[in-house]
Design an enzyme around this catalytic site. Structure first.
Site, PDB file in Angstrom:
ATOM      1  N   ASN A  30      70.613 -47.523   6.787  1.00 33.08           N
ATOM      2  CA  ASN A  30      71.072 -48.908   6.920  1.00 33.08           C
ATOM      3  C   ASN A  30      71.967 -49.131   8.219  1.00 33.08           C
ATOM      4  O   ASN A  30      72.964 -48.302   8.780  1.00 33.08           O
ATOM      5  CB  ASN A  30      72.246 -48.969   5.938  1.00 33.08           C
ATOM      6  CG  ASN A  30      72.766 -50.374   6.028  1.00 33.08           C
ATOM      7  OD1 ASN A  30      72.596 -51.398   6.925  1.00 33.08           O
ATOM      8  ND2 ASN A  30      73.831 -50.839   5.047  1.00 33.08           N
ATOM      9  N   TRP A  31      71.184 -49.925   9.138  1.00 26.03           N
ATOM     10  CA  TRP A  31      71.605 -49.832  10.667  1.00 26.03           C
ATOM     11  C   TRP A  31      72.825 -51.037  10.779  1.00 26.03           C
ATOM     12  O   TRP A  31      73.274 -50.970  11.808  1.00 26.03           O
ATOM     13  CB  TRP A  31      70.298 -50.258  11.566  1.00 26.03           C
ATOM     14  CG  TRP A  31      69.382 -49.292  11.789  1.00 26.03           C
ATOM     15  CD1 TRP A  31      69.402 -48.086  11.308  1.00 26.03           C
ATOM     16  CD2 TRP A  31      68.177 -49.513  12.622  1.00 26.03           C
ATOM     17  NE1 TRP A  31      68.294 -47.233  11.717  1.00 26.03           N
ATOM     18  CE2 TRP A  31      67.678 -48.377  12.437  1.00 26.03           C
ATOM     19  CE3 TRP A  31      67.610 -50.649  13.014  1.00 26.03           C
ATOM     20  CZ2 TRP A  31      66.157 -48.167  13.189  1.00 26.03           C
ATOM     21  CZ3 TRP A  31      66.403 -50.363  13.619  1.00 26.03           C
ATOM     22  CH2 TRP A  31      65.598 -49.236  13.655  1.00 26.03           C
ATOM     23  N   LYS A  32      72.896 -51.539   9.884  1.00 30.67           N
ATOM     24  CA  LYS A  32      74.318 -52.540   9.724  1.00 30.67           C
ATOM     25  C   LYS A  32      73.996 -53.559  11.008  1.00 30.67           C
ATOM     26  O   LYS A  32      72.901 -53.704  11.425  1.00 30.67           O
ATOM     27  CB  LYS A  32      75.478 -51.970   9.722  1.00 30.67           C
ATOM     28  CG  LYS A  32      75.685 -51.035   8.716  1.00 30.67           C
ATOM     29  CD  LYS A  32      76.850 -50.350   8.293  1.00 30.67           C
ATOM     30  CE  LYS A  32      76.798 -49.284   7.208  1.00 30.67           C
ATOM     31  NZ  LYS A  32      78.043 -48.722   6.660  1.00 30.67           N
ATOM     32  N   HIS A  59      76.020 -54.920  -0.758  1.00 28.69           N
ATOM     33  CA  HIS A  59      76.385 -53.811  -0.078  1.00 28.69           C
ATOM     34  C   HIS A  59      77.944 -53.959   0.070  1.00 28.69           C
ATOM     35  O   HIS A  59      78.738 -55.108   0.089  1.00 28.69           O
ATOM     36  CB  HIS A  59      75.795 -53.762   1.309  1.00 28.69           C
ATOM     37  CG  HIS A  59      76.634 -52.363   2.220  1.00 28.69           C
ATOM     38  ND1 HIS A  59      77.621 -52.407   2.799  1.00 28.69           N
ATOM     39  CD2 HIS A  59      75.752 -51.352   2.228  1.00 28.69           C
ATOM     40  CE1 HIS A  59      77.803 -51.321   3.272  1.00 28.69           C
ATOM     41  NE2 HIS A  59      76.650 -50.449   3.138  1.00 28.69           N
ATOM     42  N   GLU A 111      80.232 -53.557   2.375  1.00 25.73           N
ATOM     43  CA  GLU A 111      80.629 -54.499   3.346  1.00 25.73           C
ATOM     44  C   GLU A 111      80.390 -56.064   3.114  1.00 25.73           C
ATOM     45  O   GLU A 111      81.240 -56.923   3.585  1.00 25.73           O
ATOM     46  CB  GLU A 111      80.036 -54.202   4.449  1.00 25.73           C
ATOM     47  CG  GLU A 111      80.753 -53.062   5.015  1.00 25.73           C
ATOM     48  CD  GLU A 111      79.759 -51.938   5.825  1.00 25.73           C
ATOM     49  OE1 GLU A 111      78.582 -52.457   6.476  1.00 25.73           O
ATOM     50  OE2 GLU A 111      79.975 -50.778   5.931  1.00 25.73           O
ATOM     51  N   GLU A 113      77.612 -46.266  -3.585  1.00 28.55           N
ATOM     52  CA  GLU A 113      78.226 -46.156  -2.242  1.00 28.55           C
ATOM     53  C   GLU A 113      79.663 -46.252  -2.582  1.00 28.55           C
ATOM     54  O   GLU A 113      80.339 -47.406  -2.559  1.00 28.55           O
ATOM     55  CB  GLU A 113      77.850 -46.931  -1.473  1.00 28.55           C
ATOM     56  CG  GLU A 113      76.432 -46.957  -0.913  1.00 28.55           C
ATOM     57  CD  GLU A 113      76.005 -47.484   0.542  1.00 28.55           C
ATOM     58  OE1 GLU A 113      75.387 -46.562   1.502  1.00 28.55           O
ATOM     59  OE2 GLU A 113      76.493 -48.430   0.670  1.00 28.55           O
ATOM     60  N   GLY A 145      81.686 -44.852   6.272  1.00 32.90           N
ATOM     61  CA  GLY A 145      82.067 -44.784   7.558  1.00 32.90           C
ATOM     62  C   GLY A 145      83.542 -44.086   7.847  1.00 32.90           C
ATOM     63  O   GLY A 145      84.042 -44.153   8.689  1.00 32.90           O
ATOM     64  N   SER A 196      78.883 -41.618   4.328  1.00 33.27           N
ATOM     65  CA  SER A 196      79.139 -40.481   5.258  1.00 33.27           C
ATOM     66  C   SER A 196      77.971 -39.386   4.936  1.00 33.27           C
ATOM     67  O   SER A 196      78.150 -38.025   5.138  1.00 33.27           O
ATOM     68  CB  SER A 196      80.548 -39.925   5.109  1.00 33.27           C
ATOM     69  OG  SER A 196      81.302 -40.997   5.568  1.00 33.27           O
ATOM     70  N   GLY A 214      74.263 -44.803   7.019  1.00 35.19           N
ATOM     71  CA  GLY A 214      74.719 -45.747   7.786  1.00 35.19           C
ATOM     72  C   GLY A 214      74.666 -44.896   9.276  1.00 35.19           C
ATOM     73  O   GLY A 214      73.824 -44.698   9.929  1.00 35.19           O
ATOM     74  N   GLY A 215      75.998 -44.619   9.960  1.00 30.60           N
ATOM     75  CA  GLY A 215      76.093 -44.042  11.025  1.00 30.60           C
ATOM     76  C   GLY A 215      75.003 -43.079  11.702  1.00 30.60           C
ATOM     77  O   GLY A 215      74.544 -43.084  12.738  1.00 30.60           O
TER      78      GLY A 215
HETATM   79  P1  13P Z   1      77.962 -44.325   6.571  1.00 27.22           P
HETATM   80  O1  13P Z   1      76.731 -43.382   6.403  1.00 27.22           O
HETATM   81  O2  13P Z   1      78.268 -44.743   8.009  1.00 27.22           O
HETATM   82  O3  13P Z   1      79.326 -43.813   5.758  1.00 27.22           O
HETATM   83  O4  13P Z   1      77.485 -45.764   5.687  1.00 27.22           O
HETATM   84  C1  13P Z   1      77.189 -45.669   4.691  1.00 27.22           C
HETATM   85  C2  13P Z   1      76.709 -47.084   4.235  1.00 27.22           C
HETATM   86  O5  13P Z   1      77.364 -47.847   4.067  1.00 27.22           O
HETATM   87  C3  13P Z   1      75.260 -47.284   3.932  1.00 27.22           C
HETATM   88  O6  13P Z   1      74.890 -48.473   3.482  1.00 27.22           O
END
Ligand code: 13P
Length: 249
Positions: free
Chosen positions: A9-11, A96, A98, A168, A174, A213, A234-235
């Site tokens: 997920n590149w956000k 998600h 967010e 999640e 994050g 994470s 994500g990250g």
């Molecule tokens: P991180 O891997 O940066 O914690 O993000 C997780 C996420 O929200 C994937 O959708």
């Protein structure tokens, strides 16, 4: 989708130019594998660039991070499931954390979005997860079950098996704080049981991914946990070399 599923997920990172550069490097480092699924959720405007880079690599799937629940109309700034599908997406993230906690998305909206995705031929990937305060209050199972039942409530019985779930925990996203493999397995078992009750043995086969994470150092132990069918990253998915290493785990 074959498990394990490695989803990035590149956000709000990687516009079309960066996405093309990323994909060139990632594909060069990641040979085709038939024993896993690789899925990338770029920002909507980068979907076409990622799809274009995959002309010889149909093994990598592309998804969108969000959709609107209506099929078309006067909804300035929104993207429908049909438009996403036309652009080459095959999966839609729904709910998600967010979207829920930054943009105020409700359980009812996740239900409408899952239904819209299914209608358009996209696989919905419904995200569920508890806040730290909810975990500390012992409410984790109740929260994820509420989100699961609400999010799937508008799907037809026959659509209940063409989906994926991502657990999640909000406190792990994050933050560098990962759920332990045991924490993940406990919640995944709760979700698995609910899916079996909803849709029988085929429902029990719906893949359940863990996210929060995840990185190169912890991905293998998380994937080894019971009922963890994949990871949503994500990250650690933003760097092509690092993502290749995770996908090759
Ligand atoms: P991180 O891997 O940066 O914690 O993000 C997780 C996420 O929200 C994937 O959708």
């Amino acid at each position: 989708m074959k498990s394990p599923i490695f989803a990035a997920n590149w956000k709000m990172h990687h516009g079309p130019s960066d996405a093309t550069t990323f994909m060139r490097s990632f594909l060069a480092h990641s040979p085709r594998r038939s024993d896993r699924t690789v899925l990338i959720f770029p920002p909507a405007l980068s979907v076409a660039a990622v799809v274009a880079s995959l002309h010889e690599r149909q093994d990598v799937l592309v998804g969108v991070q969000n959709i609107h629940w209506e099929d078309k109309g006067a909804f300035t700034g929104e993207v429908s499931a049909g438009i996403a599908r036309d652009a080459g997406a095959r999966v839609a993230l729904v709910g998600h954390s967010e979207r829920r906690h930054v943009f105020g998305e409700t359980d009812e909206e996740t239900a409408l979005k899952c239904a819209a995705a299914a209608r358009a031929g996209l696989t919905p990937m419904l995200c569920v997860g508890e806040l730290l305060s909810e975990r500390e209050a012992g409410e984790t199972a109740a929260v994820v079950l509420r989100q699961l039942h609400a999010g799937l409530s508008r799907l037809e019985p026959g659509q209940l098996t063409s989906l994926a779930i991502a657990y999640e925990p909000v406190w792990a996203i994050g933050t560098g704080k990962t759920a332990t493999p045991d924490d993940a397995a406990t919640v995944h078992a709760v979700l698995r049981k609910a899916l079996r009750e909803l849709a029988g043995e085929r429902g029990a086969k719906v893949p359940i991914l863990y996210g929060g994470s995840v990185n190169r150092g912890n991905v293998s132990e998380l994937l080894a946990a019971r009922d963890v069918d994949g990871v949503l990253v994500g990250g650690a998915s933003l760097d092509a070399t690092g993502w290749s290493a995770i996908v090759g785990s």
